[in-house]
Design a protein around this motif. Sequence first.
Motif, PDB file in Angstrom:
ATOM      1  N   GLU A 110     -70.850  86.696   6.024  1.00 55.67           N
ATOM      2  CA  GLU A 110     -72.276  87.003   6.013  1.00 55.67           C
ATOM      3  C   GLU A 110     -73.102  85.814   6.488  1.00 55.67           C
ATOM      4  OE1 GLU A 110     -75.732  88.797   3.020  1.00 55.67           O
ATOM      5  OE2 GLU A 110     -73.671  88.508   2.295  1.00 55.67           O
ATOM      6  N   HIS A 111     -72.669  84.607   6.153  1.00 57.14           N
ATOM      7  CA  HIS A 111     -73.357  83.403   6.640  1.00 57.14           C
ATOM      8  C   HIS A 111     -73.329  83.326   8.165  1.00 57.14           C
ATOM      9  CE1 HIS A 111     -73.978  82.094   2.645  1.00 57.14           C
ATOM     10  NE2 HIS A 111     -72.754  81.642   2.403  1.00 57.14           N
ATOM     11  N   HIS A 112     -72.329  83.978   8.764  1.00 55.69           N
ATOM     12  CA  HIS A 112     -72.234  84.024  10.227  1.00 55.69           C
ATOM     13  C   HIS A 112     -72.866  85.292  10.797  1.00 55.69           C
ATOM     14  CE1 HIS A 112     -69.634  80.505  11.023  1.00 55.69           C
ATOM     15  NE2 HIS A 112     -69.152  80.742   9.819  1.00 55.69           N
ATOM     16  N   GLY A 113     -73.611  86.006   9.962  1.00 60.60           N
ATOM     17  CA  GLY A 113     -74.280  87.209  10.419  1.00 60.60           C
ATOM     18  C   GLY A 113     -73.376  88.421  10.521  1.00 60.60           C
ATOM     19  N   ILE A 114     -72.233  88.388   9.840  1.00 56.41           N
ATOM     20  CA  ILE A 114     -71.247  89.466   9.918  1.00 56.41           C
ATOM     21  C   ILE A 114     -71.158  90.141   8.559  1.00 56.41           C
ATOM     22  CG2 ILE A 114     -68.815  90.043  10.337  1.00 56.41           C
ATOM     23  CD1 ILE A 114     -68.729  87.320  11.952  1.00 56.41           C
ATOM     24  N   MET A 115     -71.513  91.409   8.505  1.00 59.61           N
ATOM     25  CA  MET A 115     -71.436  92.158   7.261  1.00 59.61           C
ATOM     26  C   MET A 115     -70.062  92.827   7.168  1.00 59.61           C
ATOM     27  SD  MET A 115     -74.299  91.338   6.095  1.00 59.61           S
ATOM     28  CE  MET A 115     -74.195  92.307   4.577  1.00 59.61           C
ATOM     29  N   ALA A 116     -69.407  92.649   6.043  1.00 58.60           N
ATOM     30  CA  ALA A 116     -68.056  93.202   5.876  1.00 58.60           C
ATOM     31  C   ALA A 116     -67.934  93.823   4.496  1.00 58.60           C
ATOM     32  CB  ALA A 116     -67.009  92.100   6.047  1.00 58.60           C
ATOM     33  N   ARG A 117     -67.114  94.864   4.422  1.00 57.30           N
ATOM     34  CA  ARG A 117     -66.789  95.422   3.110  1.00 57.30           C
ATOM     35  C   ARG A 117     -65.381  94.985   2.731  1.00 57.30           C
ATOM     36  NH1 ARG A 117     -63.542 100.047   2.559  1.00 57.30           N
ATOM     37  NH2 ARG A 117     -63.092 101.237   4.462  1.00 57.30           N
ATOM     38  N   THR A 118     -65.106  94.967   1.446  1.00 59.23           N
ATOM     39  CA  THR A 118     -63.812  94.496   0.958  1.00 59.23           C
ATOM     40  C   THR A 118     -63.037  95.645   0.326  1.00 59.23           C
ATOM     41  OG1 THR A 118     -64.701  93.858  -1.200  1.00 59.23           O
ATOM     42  CG2 THR A 118     -64.726  92.194   0.553  1.00 59.23           C
ATOM     43  N   GLU A 119     -61.725  95.513   0.347  1.00 62.33           N
ATOM     44  CA  GLU A 119     -60.844  96.544  -0.193  1.00 62.33           C
ATOM     45  C   GLU A 119     -59.637  95.867  -0.821  1.00 62.33           C
ATOM     46  OE1 GLU A 119     -60.095 100.692  -0.677  1.00 62.33           O
ATOM     47  OE2 GLU A 119     -61.651  99.933   0.679  1.00 62.33           O
ATOM     48  N   LEU A 120     -59.365  96.209  -2.079  1.00 60.42           N
ATOM     49  CA  LEU A 120     -58.166  95.714  -2.753  1.00 60.42           C
ATOM     50  C   LEU A 120     -57.194  96.872  -2.914  1.00 60.42           C
ATOM     51  CD1 LEU A 120     -56.441  93.705  -4.336  1.00 60.42           C
ATOM     52  CD2 LEU A 120     -57.832  94.200  -6.364  1.00 60.42           C
ATOM     53  N   ILE A 121     -56.040  96.755  -2.291  1.00 57.40           N
ATOM     54  CA  ILE A 121     -55.013  97.789  -2.394  1.00 57.40           C
ATOM     55  C   ILE A 121     -53.995  97.336  -3.430  1.00 57.40           C
ATOM     56  CG2 ILE A 121     -53.197  99.051  -1.170  1.00 57.40           C
ATOM     57  CD1 ILE A 121     -54.799  98.662   1.388  1.00 57.40           C
ATOM     58  N   PRO A 122     -53.883  98.033  -4.555  1.00 57.68           N
ATOM     59  CA  PRO A 122     -52.977  97.598  -5.628  1.00 57.68           C
ATOM     60  C   PRO A 122     -51.524  97.926  -5.289  1.00 57.68           C
ATOM     61  CG  PRO A 122     -54.047  99.648  -6.247  1.00 57.68           C
ATOM     62  CD  PRO A 122     -54.628  99.261  -4.920  1.00 57.68           C
ATOM     63  N   ASP A 123     -50.946  97.122  -4.414  1.00 54.88           N
ATOM     64  CA  ASP A 123     -49.581  97.359  -3.967  1.00 54.88           C
ATOM     65  C   ASP A 123     -48.988  96.051  -3.476  1.00 54.88           C
ATOM     66  OD1 ASP A 123     -47.260  98.641  -3.262  1.00 54.88           O
ATOM     67  OD2 ASP A 123     -48.235 100.192  -2.053  1.00 54.88           O
ATOM     68  N   GLU A 124     -47.677  96.008  -3.364  1.00 51.62           N
ATOM     69  CA  GLU A 124     -47.018  94.839  -2.797  1.00 51.62           C
ATOM     70  C   GLU A 124     -47.434  94.672  -1.335  1.00 51.62           C
ATOM     71  OE1 GLU A 124     -45.196  92.660  -4.276  1.00 51.62           O
ATOM     72  OE2 GLU A 124     -44.747  93.622  -6.197  1.00 51.62           O
ATOM     73  N   ALA A 125     -47.569  93.426  -0.901  1.00 49.56           N
ATOM     74  CA  ALA A 125     -47.894  93.160   0.492  1.00 49.56           C
ATOM     75  C   ALA A 125     -46.794  93.705   1.390  1.00 49.56           C
ATOM     76  CB  ALA A 125     -48.056  91.654   0.717  1.00 49.56           C
ATOM     77  N   ASP A 126     -47.171  94.587   2.303  1.00 45.18           N
ATOM     78  CA  ASP A 126     -46.193  95.259   3.142  1.00 45.18           C
ATOM     79  C   ASP A 126     -46.837  95.561   4.493  1.00 45.18           C
ATOM     80  OD1 ASP A 126     -43.536  97.054   3.190  1.00 45.18           O
ATOM     81  OD2 ASP A 126     -45.176  98.180   4.101  1.00 45.18           O
ATOM     82  N   GLY A 127     -46.167  95.161   5.554  1.00 43.32           N
ATOM     83  CA  GLY A 127     -46.731  95.329   6.881  1.00 43.32           C
ATOM     84  C   GLY A 127     -46.940  96.774   7.278  1.00 43.32           C
ATOM     85  N   HIS A 128     -46.013  97.640   6.916  1.00 46.50           N
ATOM     86  CA  HIS A 128     -46.128  99.050   7.292  1.00 46.50           C
ATOM     87  C   HIS A 128     -47.302  99.716   6.565  1.00 46.50           C
ATOM     88  CE1 HIS A 128     -42.456  98.777   9.560  1.00 46.50           C
ATOM     89  NE2 HIS A 128     -41.806  98.315   8.496  1.00 46.50           N
ATOM     90  N   ARG A 129     -47.505  99.367   5.295  1.00 44.28           N
ATOM     91  CA  ARG A 129     -48.649  99.920   4.560  1.00 44.28           C
ATOM     92  C   ARG A 129     -49.963  99.391   5.136  1.00 44.28           C
ATOM     93  NH1 ARG A 129     -45.166  98.551   0.139  1.00 44.28           N
ATOM     94  NH2 ARG A 129     -44.162 100.392  -0.765  1.00 44.28           N
ATOM     95  N   LEU A 130     -49.945  98.122   5.538  1.00 39.69           N
ATOM     96  CA  LEU A 130     -51.146  97.548   6.148  1.00 39.69           C
ATOM     97  C   LEU A 130     -51.476  98.263   7.450  1.00 39.69           C
ATOM     98  CD1 LEU A 130     -53.290  95.259   6.061  1.00 39.69           C
ATOM     99  CD2 LEU A 130     -51.701  93.897   7.421  1.00 39.69           C
ATOM    100  N   LEU A 131     -50.466  98.521   8.260  1.00 47.56           N
ATOM    101  CA  LEU A 131     -50.689  99.236   9.520  1.00 47.56           C
ATOM    102  C   LEU A 131     -51.190 100.652   9.271  1.00 47.56           C
ATOM    103  CD1 LEU A 131     -47.530  97.962  11.390  1.00 47.56           C
ATOM    104  CD2 LEU A 131     -49.875  97.642  12.188  1.00 47.56           C
ATOM    105  N   ALA A 132     -50.630 101.306   8.254  1.00 40.32           N
ATOM    106  CA  ALA A 132     -51.079 102.653   7.926  1.00 40.32           C
ATOM    107  C   ALA A 132     -52.555 102.644   7.515  1.00 40.32           C
ATOM    108  CB  ALA A 132     -50.217 103.240   6.804  1.00 40.32           C
ATOM    109  N   PHE A 133     -52.964 101.630   6.741  1.00 43.63           N
ATOM    110  CA  PHE A 133     -54.368 101.520   6.343  1.00 43.63           C
ATOM    111  C   PHE A 133     -55.241 101.261   7.561  1.00 43.63           C
ATOM    112  CE2 PHE A 133     -58.112  99.190   4.927  1.00 43.63           C
ATOM    113  CZ  PHE A 133     -58.588 100.030   3.925  1.00 43.63           C
TER     114      PHE A 133
END
Length: 270
Positions: A204-227
Amino acid sequence: MAYKSIIANLAIDAPPAPLVKLGIELAERFGAHLVGLAAADVPPLVATGNGLVYEGEVMQIQRTEIEKRLAELRAEFERLVPASVSSEWGQAVCSPTRFLSESSRAADLIVTGGGGGENVYRAVDIGSLALGAGRPILIAASNAEHVMAKTVLVAWKDTREARRAIADALPFLAGANRVVIVTMDTDRHESIRDSLADIAAYLEHHGIMARTELIPDEADGHRLLAFAHSIQADLIVSGAYGHSRLREWAFGGVTRSLIESNGIHRFMSY
């Protein structure tokens, strides 16, 4: 921060036009100098069935073939890049990973394809490049000619690599219509949400608005790609190798999954 020098790395066995066009688009977008690079090496010799090694002859034939292909890539690069884009060309008969890593000292951003299998003599080893280049790497989706980066997924983990990737990706994030910061963790501890909030505030300090998301799961590349596909992201920003590379490649990991996925653009820093 802006990208003022961009390397477009062309694989010797891949059609060059898509990556060159992608590099041109980025150079025009950021007002950058575009450097076209290509390299391949002659592999070590082995004996024939008769126990003979035709060292000089075999090596010279292979080197001549490589040099011919490099000349073709250069001609295609120079044909496609318009005069309005500042550009230059570099090539070598040597390890493509080493050549690109060494050349990266003169660039802000490396753009490359997704690699070429196991033949490290003819294609860049993306993992080694990420660890050794000291520059952010944009791994282009297969045969893509554009990087729209309108919806960007930031894969967040509170590591040096992830922090570096977000800072390096600011020019892309600033131009996005939507930025989603996501972390995957089974621990719902408040510190994780705090770190997400801190990154959102940083952007936001750089003028970029972002939303956050916490996925309650083990870190996994395939799940990240699916998201990423579920939110129609066209670029993933991540740190490379939060664990040791040996552990990632032995047991699998997010970085490895992202490197092997050619359906989306991936931006990585280490």
